[in-house]
Design a protein around this motif. Sequence first.
Motif, short mmCIF file in Angstrom:
data_model
loop_
_atom_site.label_atom_id
_atom_site.label_comp_id
_atom_site.label_asym_id
_atom_site.label_seq_id
_atom_site.Cartn_x
_atom_site.Cartn_y
_atom_site.Cartn_z
N ALA A 1 26.62 31.55 36.08
CA ALA A 1 26.33 30.93 35.15
C ALA A 1 26.80 30.34 34.25
CB ALA A 1 25.27 32.50 34.73
N LEU A 2 27.93 31.31 34.37
CA LEU A 2 29.39 31.27 33.22
C LEU A 2 30.67 30.96 33.84
CD1 LEU A 2 29.02 34.51 30.95
CD2 LEU A 2 29.59 31.82 30.04
N ARG A 3 31.87 29.94 33.54
CA ARG A 3 33.24 30.16 34.17
C ARG A 3 34.00 30.18 32.56
NH1 ARG A 3 33.62 25.07 38.26
NH2 ARG A 3 35.44 27.46 39.08
N VAL A 4 34.78 30.87 33.27
CA VAL A 4 35.03 31.57 32.02
C VAL A 4 36.98 31.29 32.27
CG1 VAL A 4 36.04 33.22 29.39
CG2 VAL A 4 33.46 33.12 30.79
N GLN A 5 37.36 30.36 31.51
CA GLN A 5 38.73 30.20 31.41
C GLN A 5 39.86 31.38 31.29
OE1 GLN A 5 37.91 28.14 34.36
NE2 GLN A 5 39.48 27.21 34.05
N ALA A 6 40.89 31.17 31.62
CA ALA A 6 41.35 32.51 31.16
C ALA A 6 42.01 32.68 29.70
CB ALA A 6 42.62 32.79 32.02
N ASN A 7 41.66 30.87 29.37
CA ASN A 7 42.19 30.80 27.99
C ASN A 7 41.00 31.05 26.49
OD1 ASN A 7 41.09 28.74 28.14
ND2 ASN A 7 42.43 27.17 28.14
N CYS B 1 35.95 33.21 36.25
CA CYS B 1 37.44 33.93 35.88
C CYS B 1 38.77 33.33 36.40
CB CYS B 1 37.50 35.09 35.13
SG CYS B 1 38.75 34.98 34.76
N ASN B 2 39.52 32.17 36.20
CA ASN B 2 40.73 31.89 37.02
C ASN B 2 41.64 32.82 36.40
OD1 ASN B 2 40.99 31.13 34.38
ND2 ASN B 2 41.70 28.81 35.07
N LEU C 1 34.60 39.24 44.55
CA LEU C 1 35.91 39.31 45.04
C LEU C 1 35.59 37.33 45.48
CD1 LEU C 1 38.10 39.66 46.94
CD2 LEU C 1 36.74 40.20 48.58
N TYR C 2 34.52 37.21 46.20
CA TYR C 2 34.54 35.58 46.67
C TYR C 2 34.29 34.77 45.57
CZ TYR C 2 32.36 31.97 49.26
OH TYR C 2 32.42 30.41 50.07
N SER C 3 33.97 34.48 43.98
CA SER C 3 33.87 33.92 42.97
C SER C 3 35.96 33.88 42.72
CB SER C 3 33.18 34.42 41.76
OG SER C 3 33.94 35.25 41.28
N VAL C 4 36.46 34.94 42.93
CA VAL C 4 37.74 35.06 43.24
C VAL C 4 38.54 34.18 43.75
CG1 VAL C 4 39.77 36.28 42.73
CG2 VAL C 4 38.20 37.21 42.03
N ILE D 1 35.72 49.16 45.66
CA ILE D 1 37.12 49.69 45.55
C ILE D 1 37.74 48.35 45.35
CG2 ILE D 1 39.70 50.25 46.58
CD1 ILE D 1 37.37 51.07 48.72
N PRO D 2 37.84 47.70 43.38
CA PRO D 2 38.30 46.57 43.23
C PRO D 2 40.35 46.69 43.67
CG PRO D 2 37.12 48.19 41.69
CD PRO D 2 37.48 48.32 42.69
N ILE D 3 40.24 45.47 44.27
CA ILE D 3 41.22 44.94 44.40
C ILE D 3 41.93 43.59 43.63
CG2 ILE D 3 43.27 44.16 46.12
CD1 ILE D 3 41.24 46.26 47.95
N LEU D 4 41.21 42.80 44.17
CA LEU D 4 41.64 41.36 43.35
C LEU D 4 40.50 40.83 42.31
CD1 LEU D 4 41.49 38.81 46.95
CD2 LEU D 4 43.56 39.84 45.31
N THR D 5 40.10 41.35 41.99
CA THR D 5 39.22 41.06 40.91
C THR D 5 39.50 41.53 39.68
OG1 THR D 5 37.08 42.57 41.51
CG2 THR D 5 36.53 40.24 42.02
#
Lengths: 235, 255, 411
Positions: C296-302, C322-323, C359-362, C389-393
Amino acid sequence: MIEISNLHKAFQKLKALDGIDLNWNKGEVIALIGPNGSGKTTLLKCLLGLVFPNSGDIRLDKSSIINSYQYRERIGYMSQISRFPDQLKVVELQEILTDIRKKNNAQLDLDLFHAFKIELYKDKSLKTLSGGTRQKVNAAFAFMFDPEILILDEPTAGLDPISVEIFKEKIKSIPINKKYLIITSHILSDLEEITTRINYLQDGKVKFDLSMDQLIQKTGQNKLSKAIAQFLSSN
Amino acid sequence: MLKIIKYFLLDILNNKVVLGLSLFFFIVSMSLLYLDENQNKAILSLMNIIFIVVPLISMFFSANYYWNSYEFKEILLCLPLKREKIILSEFIAVSLSISLSILVGLGVPCLIFGAETNIYYLILLAVILNISCVALSMWMVILTKDKSRGLGLVLLMWFYLTMLFDVLLISIMMNFSDYPLEKIVLVLASLNPIDLCRISMMLQLDISALMGYTGALYKEYFSGSGGSILSLSILMLWIIIPVYLFVKKFGQKDI
Amino acid sequence: MKNDFLILLGLLLFFNCSNANTLISNKTHSIKEAVRQAQCGDTITIDPGIYSEGNIVIDKSLTIIGIGDCILDGEGKFEIFTIQADDISLINLKFQKSGYSATNDFASVKILSSKYFHIHHCEILDSYFGIHISNCSYGSISECKIIGSPDKEQNTGNSIHIWKSDHIQVFKNFCKGHRDGIYFEFVTDSYIYENISSHNIRYGLHFMFSHSNTYFHNKFIENGAGVAVMYSKNVVMHYNLFKENWGPSSFGILLKDITDSKMYGNQFIKNSAGIYMEGSNRCIIENNLFKENGWALRVQANCNDNEIKKNNFINNTFDVSCNGSLVLNKFDNNYWDRYVGYDLNKDGVGDLAYHPVSLYSVLVEQNPAFLILLRSVLINILDQVERIIPILTPIDLKDNSPSLKYYKFND
């Protein structure tokens, strides 16, 4: 002629057959006897192709039966423990066997069906039959196609005395000189009337291989059990 | 051989399990198609269920049936029949009856609701996957000596195919992410029939667009008419190889 | 349509030229000749027929009206109209086969440095560029149908190409089969509405350095790479439809360096990425529908300080990706179909925050090859675990008050 030469079979470490050499001729009634675990059933299973020997060969009329299947049309087998598919009815099993096995216009031998009155339970499923009745069904199927080689593993175990008599009569009635008959049994008295040759197995080896006459001559006993006991103790 | 297949089939159909299976598939697909106004979503949910449940059912059922029909096989083995024919007949009967329950259970609701072609492709995949899983499970069960060990091995195999394999795939992709992995992953994914079916289905739903270059590569291999043929033929290998293995093994097995 | 026509005719009254004669081209049997004879402010009507007159240069204020089926043919060699005058109206004309050139931007209609131009109800087929406008102001393009049939991106120009202009209205046009449907560069204070742009090889809409424009009720469907808008500010986009822009590098809309802009009431359906944001700041994305997109949305970190609120997210493969882990954008009050929280006080807002980045999208963001595991059992399980339990997201990327109800926008 059935030639068994140097047959070996081991289940893991247990040596079930340890170099069996036997020759059986047409017209003989072989009594295969020996203590529990001596390899009788394994030998028969090898003959049927259910178990594959590690080494050695079994030849029927000069051709090896290992990895062959056609020869089984000459065999009728009555197994030691009559295990049948649970759901099947007697009549259904009979139909299946007939369907697969019957040669065109061959006559089915239904003597034992009549003698054991199997028609009475033909619509019952095999699961519900008692052990003895199942054994009767088993016997009837073994004789049904008039096989050349009859392999009977403990045929009389579980049968009532009357049925045993019927069964023995049936064996006596078949033309022995055209057949091979191989019987194992612990009930030696059942064998002595019909057997012509004794093969005694122990620990996977042939302990002795004598005709009935030879055995009686050598021991002077005419009861089979006593003759064997005496022969074993004298050797 | 037809006769033997017939008797195995009659035996299986006598058992109500296959009827239950069809009913299960029927209810699941019916409710998904009925509840979801969006068919694409229904396909995805159906896919999730199918790729977990079908392998489990196929494997467990065929392993169990192998032992249930053991006495019947013993009787057949004493008859002048080739061993290979007997076990092949059992395989064909088992896979045929489960395939039938899939086709009826999933196909009929789809026909009722007039589903799009993607669902029929999914059903085709489910049938092929089922046959492959039956073959694998029979191989496992013939390799083992008794029923409990056989069932254990089969469940392990299912667990491996549905999950452990993907864990391996993930760890490979994580550890070697600096290298161009596309082709290797492609080959690795072919080593698991469930993954292969899933990917083939995903590409049918055109998920490849999300993958950029990688997706284009996967699409080339797995989708389109050429790709479908390739993935279907790899799936065929997933049937033929286990069948060959268990037929050979059964030919040498002591009963 | 009729009303617009009257308005345009009304506009004719404001022409600067004093005389307003009507010339009919079949008296001269040539448009070129009619143009030559006409004086500033005249109206030329053209009778049905095919006119192959090469390049026609118009250097005075004219109104040219086609009566019935009049076709101007460029024979694949010429630019048809080259216009260098103010107060120009082209009505009900059909152009076809303008020339192709690798060095010149040949168009069916090219307008240079004009004020007050109007192109209405024209049809342009198989042209290199359809309408090419540069350095103009106060013009309109309406109800035109511009259709190309190119095979390669290199062999075609844009349907409507506008460069360095202002106060332009582009409305109710249909653009299909060119490189870009609508192309703006250095265009300001313009309105673009109710256009349909579909099946273009590159972008349905493409603008750069075009500030303070408003886009509404347009439809962008099945364009090669969707819509790309870049380096602009104060853009307003509302009630547009971005649909089925599906491909390996395709977007519903690509927002690159867009600032202080608003997007509301738009629908993003079945795009490989609904919105792809890069370097965009202070944008408000509100009341949009994101349905069945890959992302739906890809938001770059900038991207900073964007507000994403009160949108519907339905059936997207990934809601948000999100990258980076630093989150400077605000998600609030959106409806997420994946949300599984509860609402004890019954205020219609979920009591637990929703983490739209799975997690998978990360994983996929790090390595697209992971997409091969899409919808596998393992991924489903990992996503569930990560949600607890969020770890990577990114922990901060969350919607603190997710709506439990699907918004019903009155469109």
